[in-house]
Design a protein around this motif. Sequence first.
Motif, mmCIF file in Angstrom:
data_model
loop_
_atom_site.group_PDB
_atom_site.id
_atom_site.type_symbol
_atom_site.label_atom_id
_atom_site.label_comp_id
_atom_site.label_asym_id
_atom_site.label_seq_id
_atom_site.Cartn_x
_atom_site.Cartn_y
_atom_site.Cartn_z
ATOM 1 N N VAL A 64 32.209 44.564 29.497
ATOM 2 C CA VAL A 64 33.621 44.836 29.762
ATOM 3 C C VAL A 64 33.833 45.210 31.236
ATOM 4 C CG1 VAL A 64 35.543 46.414 29.283
ATOM 5 C CG2 VAL A 64 34.239 45.440 27.387
ATOM 6 N N SER A 65 32.964 46.072 31.776
ATOM 7 C CA SER A 65 33.184 46.499 33.166
ATOM 8 C C SER A 65 32.859 45.375 34.151
ATOM 9 C CB SER A 65 32.413 47.775 33.494
ATOM 10 O OG SER A 65 31.054 47.576 33.255
ATOM 11 N N LEU A 66 31.941 44.499 33.762
ATOM 12 C CA LEU A 66 31.646 43.319 34.583
ATOM 13 C C LEU A 66 32.895 42.431 34.661
ATOM 14 C CD1 LEU A 66 29.001 41.984 35.859
ATOM 15 C CD2 LEU A 66 29.051 40.489 33.866
ATOM 16 N N PHE A 67 33.564 42.292 33.530
ATOM 17 C CA PHE A 67 34.783 41.475 33.497
ATOM 18 C C PHE A 67 35.885 42.121 34.354
ATOM 19 C CE2 PHE A 67 38.786 40.031 31.462
ATOM 20 C CZ PHE A 67 38.665 38.684 31.770
ATOM 21 N N ASP A 68 35.988 43.454 34.284
ATOM 22 C CA ASP A 68 36.967 44.170 35.116
ATOM 23 C C ASP A 68 36.713 43.893 36.596
ATOM 24 O OD1 ASP A 68 38.032 45.322 32.839
ATOM 25 O OD2 ASP A 68 36.937 47.209 33.060
ATOM 26 N N GLU A 69 35.438 43.897 36.965
ATOM 27 C CA GLU A 69 35.048 43.658 38.363
ATOM 28 C C GLU A 69 35.430 42.226 38.783
ATOM 29 O OE1 GLU A 69 30.788 44.601 39.349
ATOM 30 O OE2 GLU A 69 30.868 42.562 40.152
ATOM 31 N N LEU A 70 35.182 41.275 37.886
ATOM 32 C CA LEU A 70 35.543 39.873 38.147
ATOM 33 C C LEU A 70 37.037 39.736 38.406
ATOM 34 C CD1 LEU A 70 35.165 36.728 37.979
ATOM 35 C CD2 LEU A 70 35.286 36.972 35.497
ATOM 36 N N LEU A 71 37.847 40.409 37.592
ATOM 37 C CA LEU A 71 39.302 40.346 37.776
ATOM 38 C C LEU A 71 39.696 40.907 39.131
ATOM 39 C CD1 LEU A 71 40.674 41.433 34.279
ATOM 40 C CD2 LEU A 71 40.530 39.133 35.219
ATOM 41 N N GLY A 72 39.068 42.023 39.518
ATOM 42 C CA GLY A 72 39.373 42.649 40.807
ATOM 43 C C GLY A 72 39.056 41.708 41.958
ATOM 44 N N THR A 73 37.941 41.010 41.857
ATOM 45 C CA THR A 73 37.518 40.079 42.906
ATOM 46 C C THR A 73 38.528 38.941 43.057
ATOM 47 O OG1 THR A 73 35.216 40.562 42.361
ATOM 48 C CG2 THR A 73 35.619 38.541 43.611
ATOM 49 N N LEU A 74 38.887 38.320 41.941
ATOM 50 C CA LEU A 74 39.801 37.174 42.014
ATOM 51 C C LEU A 74 41.207 37.578 42.454
ATOM 52 C CD1 LEU A 74 38.742 34.981 38.974
ATOM 53 C CD2 LEU A 74 38.737 34.304 41.372
ATOM 54 N N ARG A 75 41.656 38.735 41.979
ATOM 55 C CA ARG A 75 43.034 39.150 42.305
ATOM 56 C C ARG A 75 43.186 39.515 43.779
ATOM 57 N NH1 ARG A 75 43.705 42.301 36.626
ATOM 58 N NH2 ARG A 75 44.401 40.480 35.397
ATOM 59 N N ALA A 76 42.085 39.720 44.475
ATOM 60 C CA ALA A 76 42.149 40.048 45.906
ATOM 61 C C ALA A 76 42.100 38.790 46.776
ATOM 62 C CB ALA A 76 40.991 40.980 46.259
ATOM 63 N N THR A 77 42.047 37.607 46.171
ATOM 64 C CA THR A 77 41.897 36.373 46.951
ATOM 65 C C THR A 77 43.244 35.829 47.428
ATOM 66 O OG1 THR A 77 42.074 35.006 44.958
ATOM 67 C CG2 THR A 77 39.835 35.661 45.649
ATOM 68 N N GLU A 78 43.161 34.909 48.404
ATOM 69 C CA GLU A 78 44.374 34.225 48.875
ATOM 70 C C GLU A 78 45.008 33.414 47.742
ATOM 71 O OE1 GLU A 78 43.949 32.152 52.591
ATOM 72 O OE2 GLU A 78 45.725 30.930 52.195
ATOM 73 N N GLU A 79 44.178 32.814 46.882
ATOM 74 C CA GLU A 79 44.719 32.042 45.753
ATOM 75 C C GLU A 79 45.705 32.885 44.952
ATOM 76 O OE1 GLU A 79 41.865 30.846 42.740
ATOM 77 O OE2 GLU A 79 43.434 29.865 41.560
ATOM 78 N N TRP A 80 45.348 34.152 44.734
ATOM 79 C CA TRP A 80 46.188 35.006 43.880
ATOM 80 C C TRP A 80 47.519 35.378 44.536
ATOM 81 C CZ3 TRP A 80 42.670 33.691 40.610
ATOM 82 C CH2 TRP A 80 42.871 33.975 39.255
ATOM 83 N N SER A 81 47.652 35.195 45.866
ATOM 84 C CA SER A 81 48.940 35.498 46.503
ATOM 85 C C SER A 81 50.008 34.495 46.023
ATOM 86 C CB SER A 81 48.805 35.486 48.027
ATOM 87 O OG SER A 81 48.553 34.177 48.491
#
Length: 183
Positions: free
Chosen positions: A153-170
């Motif tokens: 679960v915490s690995l998945f949380d970390e993955l979400l944090g990584t992707l949401r900080a990307t330019e794609e997510w803007s």
Amino acid sequence: MFTTFRGGQSGGWKVTSVARVKGETLPKVAALSIISSEAIALPLLPSQTSWRLAGVAGHLRYTEKAEKEQLAAVQAGLGRSEATHAALIPIRKNAAWWELTQDERREIFEDKSHHIAGTLNYLPAIARQLYHARDLGQPFDFLTWFEFAPEHVSLFDELLGTLRATEEWSYVEREVEIRVERE
Ligand code: HEM
């Protein structure tokens, strides 16, 4: 083949949270069920207590051959018995994204945001499936689905944090995070 996620009173997955990430959220429901069908199953009337989101697991748009092979070598399939936790994350991107050309989108997606290279390490712990919904006239462009064991679960949380900080997510204008556990 259409895949429909139905949020309502019953289903194989118990909903533990419905969280707004960006834009309008979805109503909190007790359970989630997943239905595969040849025809699209949409509600006749909008409801305050349930919702249905449909998508198609279609062809790849951005993945290059070498990446596809890398993914295939490490990824796990859906339905593993130990993967009792899952998340449904419907996402809509904004008009600016859809106005870009295919090349420009690939550049943001991978060259700048490392969507594939930066997340390969999360496989096979996180099993995933992407469904396209935009061309079905759905409120979201994508339905993303992930399955994992409780210890990840915490690995998945970390993955979400990584992707949401990307330019794609803007370019993401609506995102809802629905966490579920197997009944
Ligand atoms: C698209 C891999 C995690 C959301 C893709 C594609 C790949 C990929 C290969 C491109 C598909 C194509 O060629 O069309 C991965 C891997 C992940 C991961 C290896 C690690 C587990 C996530 C997460 C989210 C997400 C956690 C959501 C929070 C999306 C979306 C798209 C996508 C929305 C469609 C993008 C678009 O077409 O504009 N992913 N992904 N992915 N992924 Fe991921």
